[in-house]
Design a protein around this motif. Structure first.
Motif, PDB file in Angstrom:
ATOM      1  N   VAL A 167       0.776  -1.097   0.024  1.00 35.98           N
ATOM      2  CA  VAL A 167      -0.155  -0.021  -0.017  1.00 35.98           C
ATOM      3  C   VAL A 167       0.795   1.258   0.036  1.00 35.98           C
ATOM      4  O   VAL A 167       0.399   2.199  -0.494  1.00 35.98           O
ATOM      5  N   THR A 168       2.250   1.094   0.735  1.00 35.58           N
ATOM      6  CA  THR A 168       2.877   2.220   0.601  1.00 35.58           C
ATOM      7  C   THR A 168       3.373   2.587  -0.663  1.00 35.58           C
ATOM      8  O   THR A 168       3.676   3.661  -0.803  1.00 35.58           O
ATOM      9  N   ASP A 169       3.477   1.735  -1.748  1.00 31.36           N
ATOM     10  CA  ASP A 169       4.012   1.871  -2.821  1.00 31.36           C
ATOM     11  C   ASP A 169       2.911   3.147  -3.579  1.00 31.36           C
ATOM     12  O   ASP A 169       3.360   4.041  -4.495  1.00 31.36           O
ATOM     13  N   LYS A 170       1.822   2.704  -3.322  1.00 23.02           N
ATOM     14  CA  LYS A 170       0.608   3.446  -4.051  1.00 23.02           C
ATOM     15  C   LYS A 170       0.615   4.790  -3.356  1.00 23.02           C
ATOM     16  O   LYS A 170       0.419   5.875  -4.136  1.00 23.02           O
ATOM     17  N   LEU A 171       0.660   4.823  -2.075  1.00 25.42           N
ATOM     18  CA  LEU A 171       0.478   6.132  -1.606  1.00 25.42           C
ATOM     19  C   LEU A 171       1.823   7.072  -1.743  1.00 25.42           C
ATOM     20  O   LEU A 171       1.711   8.364  -1.982  1.00 25.42           O
ATOM     21  N   ARG A 172       3.163   6.432  -1.917  1.00 24.19           N
ATOM     22  CA  ARG A 172       4.231   7.236  -2.346  1.00 24.19           C
ATOM     23  C   ARG A 172       3.890   7.538  -3.877  1.00 24.19           C
ATOM     24  O   ARG A 172       4.237   8.935  -4.045  1.00 24.19           O
ATOM     25  N   GLN A 173       3.301   6.759  -4.724  1.00 22.13           N
ATOM     26  CA  GLN A 173       2.875   7.461  -6.014  1.00 22.13           C
ATOM     27  C   GLN A 173       2.205   8.584  -6.067  1.00 22.13           C
ATOM     28  O   GLN A 173       2.239   9.463  -6.654  1.00 22.13           O
ATOM     29  N   LEU A 174       0.960   8.762  -5.145  1.00 22.58           N
ATOM     30  CA  LEU A 174      -0.009   9.386  -4.980  1.00 22.58           C
ATOM     31  C   LEU A 174       1.044  10.953  -4.714  1.00 22.58           C
ATOM     32  O   LEU A 174       0.552  12.141  -5.311  1.00 22.58           O
ATOM     33  N   ILE A 175       1.592  10.620  -3.842  1.00 20.34           N
ATOM     34  CA  ILE A 175       2.336  11.848  -3.368  1.00 20.34           C
ATOM     35  C   ILE A 175       3.369  12.375  -4.463  1.00 20.34           C
ATOM     36  O   ILE A 175       3.393  13.768  -4.493  1.00 20.34           O
ATOM     37  N   GLN A 176       4.031  11.504  -5.007  1.00 18.50           N
ATOM     38  CA  GLN A 176       4.946  11.937  -6.068  1.00 18.50           C
ATOM     39  C   GLN A 176       4.182  12.410  -7.290  1.00 18.50           C
ATOM     40  O   GLN A 176       4.700  13.384  -7.828  1.00 18.50           O
ATOM     41  N   VAL A 191       2.877  -3.387  10.998  1.00 20.12           N
ATOM     42  CA  VAL A 191       4.109  -3.018  10.013  1.00 20.12           C
ATOM     43  C   VAL A 191       3.653  -1.984   9.017  1.00 20.12           C
ATOM     44  O   VAL A 191       4.343  -1.159   8.528  1.00 20.12           O
ATOM     45  N   MET A 192       2.607  -2.202   8.505  1.00 16.08           N
ATOM     46  CA  MET A 192       1.851  -1.243   7.526  1.00 16.08           C
ATOM     47  C   MET A 192       1.608  -0.052   7.986  1.00 16.08           C
ATOM     48  O   MET A 192       2.166   1.195   7.373  1.00 16.08           O
ATOM     49  N   MET A 193       0.922   0.221   9.203  1.00 18.26           N
ATOM     50  CA  MET A 193       0.689   1.428   9.684  1.00 18.26           C
ATOM     51  C   MET A 193       1.834   2.238  10.083  1.00 18.26           C
ATOM     52  O   MET A 193       2.000   3.338   9.924  1.00 18.26           O
ATOM     53  N   LYS A 194       3.024   1.490  10.487  1.00 18.94           N
ATOM     54  CA  LYS A 194       4.254   2.017  10.774  1.00 18.94           C
ATOM     55  C   LYS A 194       4.787   2.677   9.624  1.00 18.94           C
ATOM     56  O   LYS A 194       5.300   3.725   9.327  1.00 18.94           O
ATOM     57  N   ALA A 195       4.788   1.794   8.426  1.00 24.48           N
ATOM     58  CA  ALA A 195       5.398   2.281   7.033  1.00 24.48           C
ATOM     59  C   ALA A 195       4.826   3.433   6.670  1.00 24.48           C
ATOM     60  O   ALA A 195       5.464   4.336   6.106  1.00 24.48           O
ATOM     61  N   VAL A 196       3.613   3.172   6.590  1.00 18.45           N
ATOM     62  CA  VAL A 196       2.851   4.456   6.150  1.00 18.45           C
ATOM     63  C   VAL A 196       3.095   6.035   6.942  1.00 18.45           C
ATOM     64  O   VAL A 196       3.368   6.973   6.421  1.00 18.45           O
ATOM     65  N   SER A 197       2.859   5.717   8.292  1.00 19.68           N
ATOM     66  CA  SER A 197       3.348   6.705   9.112  1.00 19.68           C
ATOM     67  C   SER A 197       4.908   7.205   8.854  1.00 19.68           C
ATOM     68  O   SER A 197       5.048   8.532   9.041  1.00 19.68           O
ATOM     69  N   ARG A 202       7.754  12.142   6.822  1.00 22.98           N
ATOM     70  CA  ARG A 202       8.820  12.781   5.983  1.00 22.98           C
ATOM     71  C   ARG A 202       7.873  14.214   4.828  1.00 22.98           C
ATOM     72  O   ARG A 202       8.450  15.029   4.589  1.00 22.98           O
ATOM     73  N   GLU A 203       6.540  13.426   4.533  1.00 21.07           N
ATOM     74  CA  GLU A 203       5.647  14.693   3.762  1.00 21.07           C
ATOM     75  C   GLU A 203       4.899  15.524   4.590  1.00 21.07           C
ATOM     76  O   GLU A 203       4.308  16.436   3.954  1.00 21.07           O
ATOM     77  N   ASN A 204       4.992  15.597   5.865  1.00 21.92           N
ATOM     78  CA  ASN A 204       4.306  16.172   6.586  1.00 21.92           C
ATOM     79  C   ASN A 204       2.718  16.107   6.534  1.00 21.92           C
ATOM     80  O   ASN A 204       2.181  17.103   6.569  1.00 21.92           O
ATOM     81  N   ILE A 205       2.239  15.047   6.289  1.00 20.75           N
ATOM     82  CA  ILE A 205       1.027  14.670   5.954  1.00 20.75           C
ATOM     83  C   ILE A 205       0.285  14.202   7.389  1.00 20.75           C
ATOM     84  O   ILE A 205       0.730  13.002   7.829  1.00 20.75           O
ATOM     85  N   HIS A 206      -0.764  14.720   8.071  1.00 21.71           N
ATOM     86  CA  HIS A 206      -1.377  14.157   9.067  1.00 21.71           C
ATOM     87  C   HIS A 206      -1.923  12.965   8.864  1.00 21.71           C
ATOM     88  O   HIS A 206      -2.336  12.435   8.097  1.00 21.71           O
ATOM     89  N   THR A 207      -1.553  11.794   9.712  1.00 24.80           N
ATOM     90  CA  THR A 207      -1.775  10.518   9.578  1.00 24.80           C
ATOM     91  C   THR A 207      -2.572   9.626  11.072  1.00 24.80           C
ATOM     92  O   THR A 207      -1.819  10.216  12.049  1.00 24.80           O
TER      93      THR A 207
END
Lengths: 293, 482
Positions: A167-176, A191-197, A202-207
């Motif tokens: 899921v982080t790959d997709k989130l990174r894509q959206l950000i990029q 592990v997923m919630m940690k990776a997302v956070s 780094r992007e300063n997006i409230h999570t």
């Protein structure tokens, strides 16, 4: 006793139960959970509420078989009953019009992410959902998520469905891609919630993440569910379960969730043995069935 | 009802009564009981009870009753024991106390009825608690509790929490003819009596029997309801038609010390530790599913000096702990635990580390507790509580190896009901504001009592608040005056 009106597998090992619980159905809000106990000698475990129907007086819960209690729960069928169901517990998700919200659901966590996504959509947000699972069979609630999202992205670890990856790959894509994201809500494995956070920090997006520590009473009385938030102890059952993902100490959560691993394994092995004995028993002497749980 | 005019049924003269020694409570042997959860005190026989009852001086102005939070007519019930009317004695107690088998076991009598007993000026006080327990158990064994029949008033009262205060309100109001329903957050009725106090001090069967009796009187119970979450106080009044509500939600959130390492595996709050054992029967794992850490051969400490601390550490001993410590920052004299419990714990081999406080929990580097770093204390000037303030001694640090530490330093207010009930005022510590005489809150028709008003206290003080609340609720329901 709480009657199971309907039971249905959503995926292998993941089952949805519609349970008669009129008081809870009236009050449930997205982000909340119930604690249940199946039978007299049973433990109390927190379980996600996927949805509720105040008119019919029912709640939907989604359970993934992992240990003894969840495995036993998933063997229950329509018409069976659960001894105790208490809730709705925890603070509801904070629903407002944030702008664009990315809702991330990992595995069975999608069941808890769904009502939050729906509420965020109703509040006027643009909702982009990312659903991740290990493989095709374990992707759950896809149609439901599509129904409440402006866009849905799906990833599988093995690439057996939709896009291979996390899921982080997709989130990174959206950000990029320059998508303006006002809030990320992530519910799933630690592990997923940690990776997302880590990514959104780094992007300063409230999570916001929804934590799942070990609980007993769920009312703040025992303190077993304490989690470290910004270096301080908070109780997930009354202060959470949703917290600012950038402030959560995920290592402590992982460590505390492992506290009873030995006991849990022992419990599961005993349970499997007794089940095998049950089957052997049923095969040889049907009249013995009543003596078995 | 006063009994001063009656002729004494006691054959002994006051001088002879003083000469009768206080009858000892038969106890299970300390070495044996340290390994089992069966009850420590075995209870008086009828002979012992009658012998003890003979000691009562039948004071014209009984200070015992004045010092009982629920006002039991001690002199009258003890006289009935003298003449062998044990059921009559039980009925007399029940006029003031719906849980005699419980209070006979867990009340701090030395600070209340027995503390003011005239006998104690010369000899040991009358064993009022032991006698209360005897008649309550006798009544239970005979199975002849009389269920009073009363005319229904048509009024409905909701009680939030099924602990000592809530049960007292329920028992008193049902006898006045009101319809009573008790809501409990957990799956079992009894509150602290079932999740907090261990089997060896208060067998759960005793609690169940007392509750069955209340059911027989017509009290309704609904478990799995967290008032504030499952249903609010406003909904109970406006939608479910309750004429009054009593809030007795108890002590609330466990406090931690905010020292490094409190999140380590092996560090428990006393509430969690005791709930796993008492409510969830984790000591019977794997027959019961709720797990707890295996304490066999492990070193365990409790931090704190109250009854809860002793309950926790004596439970740890029974679960196989090799060393069992009480770490308390003040000295014996300041310990809030009951004298009898401290005595029992000492007999069982609990190691009391007085004037000691942990400053950090140490780990094995993998998240598991290995020791408590402690400092020795000395007592300085009295603090706000009137007790001498403990001050750390310089250079006294030492590490106490431990696998499990249980923190029993008190609780703070649980906010669930307060935060979901508009107009219900709280004090600055978050406890509900209620009148000391009437237990009325700042919301019309809503009463509160017990630990959610006072902070952590005792079973009997909560029951005393319950009695006052019941009187006040009855008055409100019959007059309509707030």
């Amino acid at each position: 006793m709480f009657k199971i009106i309907h039971a249905q597998f959503l995926a292998p090992g993941i089952k949805r139960f519609v349970i008669e619980a009129p008081r809870i159905a009236r009050k449930q809000k997205p982000g909340q959970f119930v604690i249940l106990r199946i039978y007299e000698e049973g433990e109390r475990i927190p379980v996600t509420i996927e949805n509720s129907d105040p008119e019919k007086g029912t709640i939907n819960i989604v359970v993934q078989a992992a240990g003894k209690t969840t495995t036993l729960l998933n063997s229950l069928e329509t018409g069976d009953s659960i001894l105790d169901v208490v809730g709705p517990l925890g603070k509801p998700s904070e629903i407002a019009n944030y702008g664009t919200v990315v809702v991330v659901g990992g595995g069975v966590g999608t069941a808890m992410a769904y009502p939050t996504a729906a509420a965020l959509k109703r509040a006027g947000n643009r909702v982009i959902s990312i659903v991740g699972a290990r493989n095709k069979e374990l992707v759950i609630l896809e149609p439901e998520m599509r129904g409440v999202s402006d866009a849905v992205m799906i990833t599988t670890d093995d690439g057996s469905y939709a896009d291979k990856g996390f899921v982080t790959d997709k989130l990174r894509q959206l950000i990029q891609n320059g998508t303006r994201i006002d809030l990320v809500v992530a519910v799933g494995p630690i592990v997923m919630m940690k990776a997302v956070s880590e990514l959104t920090r780094r992007e300063n997006i409230h999570t916001v993440v929804s934590l799942n520590p070990i609980m007993i009473d769920g009312t703040g009385m025992c303190g077993g569910c304490r989690v470290m938030i910004d270096g301080k102890s908070e109780f997930a059952c009354v202060d959470g379960p949703e917290f600012d993902g950038h402030k959560v100490n995920f290592e402590v959560l992982v460590q505390r969730n492992a506290m009873y691993r030995t006991a849990e394994q022992l419990s599961m092995e005993e349970f499997k043995r007794s089940r095998e004995a049950d089957h052997a028993c049923q095969a040889t002497s049907p009249e013995m069935q009543g003596a078995q749980r | 009802m006063t009994t001063t005019a009656k002729k004494s049924l006691n054959p002994l003269s006051p001088k002879e009564r003083i000469k009768v020694p206080r009858q000892l409570m038969p106890e299970q042997d300390a070495c044996e009981r340290a390994h089992t959860f069966t009850e420590v005190n075995l209870g008086y026989s009828a002979e012992l009870a009658q012998q003890e009852a003979l000691r009562c001086l039948e004071c014209a102005k009984p200070t015992c009753t004045d010092n009982c939070p629920v006002g039991i007519d001690v002199k009258e019930f003890v006289q009935r024991i003298v003449i062998g009317d044990f059921l009559g004695a039980a009925a007399k107690i029940r006029e003031a106390n719906v849980l005699p088998a419980v209070t006979g076991r867990v009340c701090p009598q030395e600070d209340q009825c027995e503390g003011k007993c005239l006998l104690s000026k010369k000899v040991k006080p009358l064993g009022i608690g032991y006698l209360e327990r005897f008649v309550a158990d006798y009544e239970q064994r005979m199975g002849t509790q009389v269920v009073p029949k009363v005319e229904p008033t048509g009024k409905k009262v909701a009680i939030v929490g099924s602990g000592p205060s809530g049960l007292t309100v329920a028992g008193d109001l049902i006898q006045k003819g009101h319809k009573v329903r008790v809501f409990e957050a957990l799956h079992e009725i009894g509150g602290v009596l079932v999740y907090g106090i261990p089997e060896f001090r208060l067998p759960k069967q005793i609690v169940r029997e007392q509750i069955d009796y209340m059911r027989a009187m017509g009290v309704e119970f609904e478990t799995d309801v967290v008032v504030g979450r499952t249903v609010t106080i406003d909904e109970l009044i406006e939608e479910e038609g309750y004429d009054a509500v009593f809030i007795g939600t108890g002590a609330g959130l466990p406090q931690f010390m905010n020292i490094p390492g409190e999140h380590l595996n092996g560090v428990y709050s006393a509430n969690e530790f005791l709930t796993r054992i008492n409510l969830m029967k984790a000591y019977k794992f794997p027959a019961y599913d709720e797990p707890m850490l295996d304490l066999h051969g492990k070193d365990v400490a409790v931090i704190g000096g109250g009854n809860t601390a002793l309950d926790a550490i004596r439970s740890a001993l029974r679960l196989g702990a090799r060393k069992a410590y009480v770490i308390y920052r003040r000295s014996d004299a300041e310990m809030p635990a009951r004298a009898e419990e401290v005595h029992h714990a000492q007999q069982e081999g609990i190691d009391f580390q007085m004037l000691t406080a942990p400053v950090e929990f140490l780990s094995d580097g993998k998240g598991w507790l290995t020791a408590a770093r402690c400092v020795r204390m000395e007592l300085g000037e009295p603090d706000a509580s009137g007790r001498r303030r403990p001050v750390p001694k310089e250079g006294s640090e030492f590490d106490l190896p431990l696998s499990v530490a249980v923190i029993a330093i008190g609780t703070s207010a649980n906010p669930i009901v307060q935060s979901t009930t508009p107009g219900l005022d709280t004090n600055k510590r978050g406890y509900i504001q209620a009148s000391e005489e009437t237990q009325r809150t700042t919301r019309k028709g809503v009463f509160a009592g017990g630990d959610i008003v006072t902070g952590s206290a005792t079973v009997i003080l909560a029951m005393g608040a319950g009695r006052r609340a019941a009187t006040s609720i009855h008055e409100y329901l019959t007059t309509g005056v707030w």
